[in-house]
Design a protein around this motif. Structure first.
Motif, PDB file in Angstrom:
ATOM      1  N   MET A  44       2.807 -26.826 -31.248  1.00 51.88           N
ATOM      2  CA  MET A  44       3.437 -25.498 -30.607  1.00 51.88           C
ATOM      3  C   MET A  44       3.141 -26.058 -29.307  1.00 51.88           C
ATOM      4  O   MET A  44       1.493 -25.375 -28.953  1.00 51.88           O
ATOM      5  CB  MET A  44       3.266 -24.110 -31.261  1.00 51.88           C
ATOM      6  CG  MET A  44       3.554 -22.957 -30.223  1.00 51.88           C
ATOM      7  SD  MET A  44       4.369 -22.472 -31.514  1.00 51.88           S
ATOM      8  CE  MET A  44       2.922 -21.676 -32.944  1.00 51.88           C
ATOM      9  N   LYS A  45       3.424 -25.482 -28.242  1.00 50.61           N
ATOM     10  CA  LYS A  45       3.035 -25.148 -26.674  1.00 50.61           C
ATOM     11  C   LYS A  45       3.242 -23.854 -26.397  1.00 50.61           C
ATOM     12  O   LYS A  45       4.097 -23.181 -26.132  1.00 50.61           O
ATOM     13  CB  LYS A  45       2.826 -25.896 -25.371  1.00 50.61           C
ATOM     14  CG  LYS A  45       2.615 -27.350 -25.698  1.00 50.61           C
ATOM     15  CD  LYS A  45       3.396 -28.093 -24.410  1.00 50.61           C
ATOM     16  CE  LYS A  45       2.086 -29.800 -24.842  1.00 50.61           C
ATOM     17  NZ  LYS A  45       1.793 -30.155 -23.928  1.00 50.61           N
ATOM     18  N   ILE A  46       2.225 -22.839 -26.105  1.00 52.54           N
ATOM     19  CA  ILE A  46       2.368 -21.714 -25.434  1.00 52.54           C
ATOM     20  C   ILE A  46       1.883 -21.412 -24.070  1.00 52.54           C
ATOM     21  O   ILE A  46       0.610 -21.733 -24.050  1.00 52.54           O
ATOM     22  CB  ILE A  46       1.756 -20.095 -26.398  1.00 52.54           C
ATOM     23  CG1 ILE A  46       1.430 -20.817 -28.287  1.00 52.54           C
ATOM     24  CG2 ILE A  46       1.970 -19.475 -25.948  1.00 52.54           C
ATOM     25  CD1 ILE A  46       0.761 -19.661 -29.048  1.00 52.54           C
TER      26      ILE A  46
ATOM     27  N   LYS B  23      -3.177 -19.787 -36.327  1.00 53.57           N
ATOM     28  CA  LYS B  23      -2.369 -19.388 -37.376  1.00 53.57           C
ATOM     29  C   LYS B  23      -1.579 -20.766 -38.010  1.00 53.57           C
ATOM     30  O   LYS B  23      -1.446 -20.967 -38.268  1.00 53.57           O
ATOM     31  CB  LYS B  23      -1.678 -18.463 -36.972  1.00 53.57           C
ATOM     32  CG  LYS B  23      -1.595 -18.141 -38.406  1.00 53.57           C
ATOM     33  CD  LYS B  23      -0.716 -16.922 -38.333  1.00 53.57           C
ATOM     34  CE  LYS B  23       0.208 -16.517 -39.899  1.00 53.57           C
ATOM     35  NZ  LYS B  23       0.993 -14.757 -39.695  1.00 53.57           N
ATOM     36  N   HIS B  24      -1.185 -21.107 -36.789  1.00 55.79           N
ATOM     37  CA  HIS B  24      -0.031 -22.099 -36.766  1.00 55.79           C
ATOM     38  C   HIS B  24      -0.425 -23.982 -35.755  1.00 55.79           C
ATOM     39  O   HIS B  24       0.226 -24.752 -35.788  1.00 55.79           O
ATOM     40  CB  HIS B  24       1.072 -21.845 -36.046  1.00 55.79           C
ATOM     41  CG  HIS B  24       2.017 -21.008 -35.944  1.00 55.79           C
ATOM     42  ND1 HIS B  24       1.940 -20.892 -37.991  1.00 55.79           N
ATOM     43  CD2 HIS B  24       2.041 -19.746 -36.056  1.00 55.79           C
ATOM     44  CE1 HIS B  24       2.553 -19.201 -37.929  1.00 55.79           C
ATOM     45  NE2 HIS B  24       2.575 -18.726 -36.742  1.00 55.79           N
ATOM     46  N   GLY B  25      -1.536 -23.592 -35.535  1.00 52.10           N
ATOM     47  CA  GLY B  25      -1.924 -24.720 -34.542  1.00 52.10           C
ATOM     48  C   GLY B  25      -1.312 -24.400 -32.891  1.00 52.10           C
ATOM     49  O   GLY B  25      -0.167 -23.823 -33.052  1.00 52.10           O
ATOM     50  N   GLY B  26      -1.600 -25.858 -31.968  1.00 55.13           N
ATOM     51  CA  GLY B  26      -0.719 -26.214 -31.059  1.00 55.13           C
ATOM     52  C   GLY B  26      -1.620 -25.810 -29.756  1.00 55.13           C
ATOM     53  O   GLY B  26      -3.192 -25.839 -29.704  1.00 55.13           O
ATOM     54  N   GLU B  27      -1.490 -25.270 -28.749  1.00 58.79           N
ATOM     55  CA  GLU B  27      -1.913 -25.684 -27.567  1.00 58.79           C
ATOM     56  C   GLU B  27      -2.156 -24.165 -27.000  1.00 58.79           C
ATOM     57  O   GLU B  27      -0.525 -24.639 -26.687  1.00 58.79           O
ATOM     58  CB  GLU B  27      -2.032 -27.023 -26.485  1.00 58.79           C
ATOM     59  CG  GLU B  27      -2.114 -26.736 -25.368  1.00 58.79           C
ATOM     60  CD  GLU B  27      -2.101 -28.523 -24.445  1.00 58.79           C
ATOM     61  OE1 GLU B  27      -3.266 -28.861 -24.152  1.00 58.79           O
ATOM     62  OE2 GLU B  27      -1.108 -29.203 -24.381  1.00 58.79           O
TER      63      GLU B  27
ATOM     64  N   LYS C 140     -12.264 -18.080 -23.036  1.00 54.12           N
ATOM     65  CA  LYS C 140     -11.463 -17.038 -24.119  1.00 54.12           C
ATOM     66  C   LYS C 140     -11.073 -18.688 -25.188  1.00 54.12           C
ATOM     67  O   LYS C 140     -11.475 -18.207 -26.261  1.00 54.12           O
ATOM     68  CB  LYS C 140     -10.594 -15.923 -23.832  1.00 54.12           C
ATOM     69  CG  LYS C 140     -11.690 -14.806 -23.173  1.00 54.12           C
ATOM     70  CD  LYS C 140     -10.506 -13.660 -22.255  1.00 54.12           C
ATOM     71  CE  LYS C 140     -10.919 -12.829 -22.047  1.00 54.12           C
ATOM     72  NZ  LYS C 140     -10.570 -11.303 -21.619  1.00 54.12           N
ATOM     73  N   GLY C 141     -10.445 -19.383 -24.485  1.00 55.45           N
ATOM     74  CA  GLY C 141      -9.900 -20.570 -25.674  1.00 55.45           C
ATOM     75  C   GLY C 141      -8.823 -20.989 -25.234  1.00 55.45           C
ATOM     76  O   GLY C 141      -8.261 -21.682 -25.844  1.00 55.45           O
ATOM     77  N   ALA C 142      -8.362 -21.007 -23.799  1.00 58.80           N
ATOM     78  CA  ALA C 142      -7.149 -21.495 -23.948  1.00 58.80           C
ATOM     79  C   ALA C 142      -8.002 -22.833 -23.421  1.00 58.80           C
ATOM     80  O   ALA C 142      -9.105 -23.479 -23.073  1.00 58.80           O
ATOM     81  CB  ALA C 142      -6.947 -21.127 -22.369  1.00 58.80           C
ATOM     82  N   ASP C 143      -6.610 -23.605 -24.038  1.00 63.06           N
ATOM     83  CA  ASP C 143      -7.237 -25.647 -23.426  1.00 63.06           C
ATOM     84  C   ASP C 143      -6.785 -25.684 -22.445  1.00 63.06           C
ATOM     85  O   ASP C 143      -7.673 -26.835 -21.640  1.00 63.06           O
ATOM     86  CB  ASP C 143      -5.909 -25.858 -24.558  1.00 63.06           C
ATOM     87  CG  ASP C 143      -6.425 -25.334 -26.005  1.00 63.06           C
ATOM     88  OD1 ASP C 143      -7.525 -26.076 -26.805  1.00 63.06           O
ATOM     89  OD2 ASP C 143      -5.636 -25.065 -26.355  1.00 63.06           O
ATOM     90  N   ARG C 144      -6.339 -25.218 -21.613  1.00 61.56           N
ATOM     91  CA  ARG C 144      -5.855 -26.346 -20.449  1.00 61.56           C
ATOM     92  C   ARG C 144      -5.314 -24.312 -19.201  1.00 61.56           C
ATOM     93  O   ARG C 144      -4.562 -23.610 -19.652  1.00 61.56           O
ATOM     94  CB  ARG C 144      -4.755 -26.542 -20.294  1.00 61.56           C
ATOM     95  CG  ARG C 144      -5.374 -28.063 -20.607  1.00 61.56           C
ATOM     96  CD  ARG C 144      -3.888 -29.388 -20.671  1.00 61.56           C
ATOM     97  NE  ARG C 144      -2.405 -29.072 -21.320  1.00 61.56           N
ATOM     98  CZ  ARG C 144      -1.417 -29.390 -20.313  1.00 61.56           C
ATOM     99  NH1 ARG C 144      -1.533 -29.852 -19.607  1.00 61.56           N
ATOM    100  NH2 ARG C 144      -0.604 -29.026 -20.865  1.00 61.56           N
TER     101      ARG C 144
END
Length: 114
Positions: free
Chosen positions: A1-3, A52-56, A77-81
């Motif tokens: 999942m991408k958010i 909780k659900h994984g993803g990016e 803070k933890g954002a991947d990209r």
């Protein structure tokens, strides 16, 4: 999942905001800038969903070069990209004008942070 979380840089809550001489925007000199508080909450929620659900989690922001500090904060803070659409005339655009920047990457410089 991408958010994807859209974040915006705004004057710091305690900064004295003055109207610019042209009366169309604010005077930006000597202002301190920070991440918009509701956007920080959205980022935190996205990070919890990722945990909780994984993803990016990808943050997206448009604005001048100074927005890079807010993007670095989101990455810390933890954002991947992150995607930064460099645009120096946001003060002259309404929400629709900013949204129209997204589908036209060739007309703007886009920086991708990894």
């Amino acid at each position: 999942m991408k958010i994807v979380v859209a974040i915006k840089q705004v004057p710091d809550r305690d900064a004295p905001v003055r109207i610019a001489a042209n009366a169309k925007w604010i005077e930006e000199r000597d202002l301190q800038w920070a991440m918009n508080e509701p956007d920080a909450y959205a980022l935190e929620e996205a990070l919890q969903l990722k945990e909780k659900h994984g993803g990016e989690v990808i943050v997206l922001s448009a604005g001048p070069e100074r927005v890079g500090s807010t993007i670095r904060e989101a990455l810390a803070k933890g954002a991947d990209r992150a995607i930064h659409i460099v645009c120096d005339d946001l003060g002259a655009r309404d929400a629709l004008g900013v949204a129209r920047l997204l589908p036209k990457p060739s007309s703007r410089r886009i920086l991708t942070w990894c």
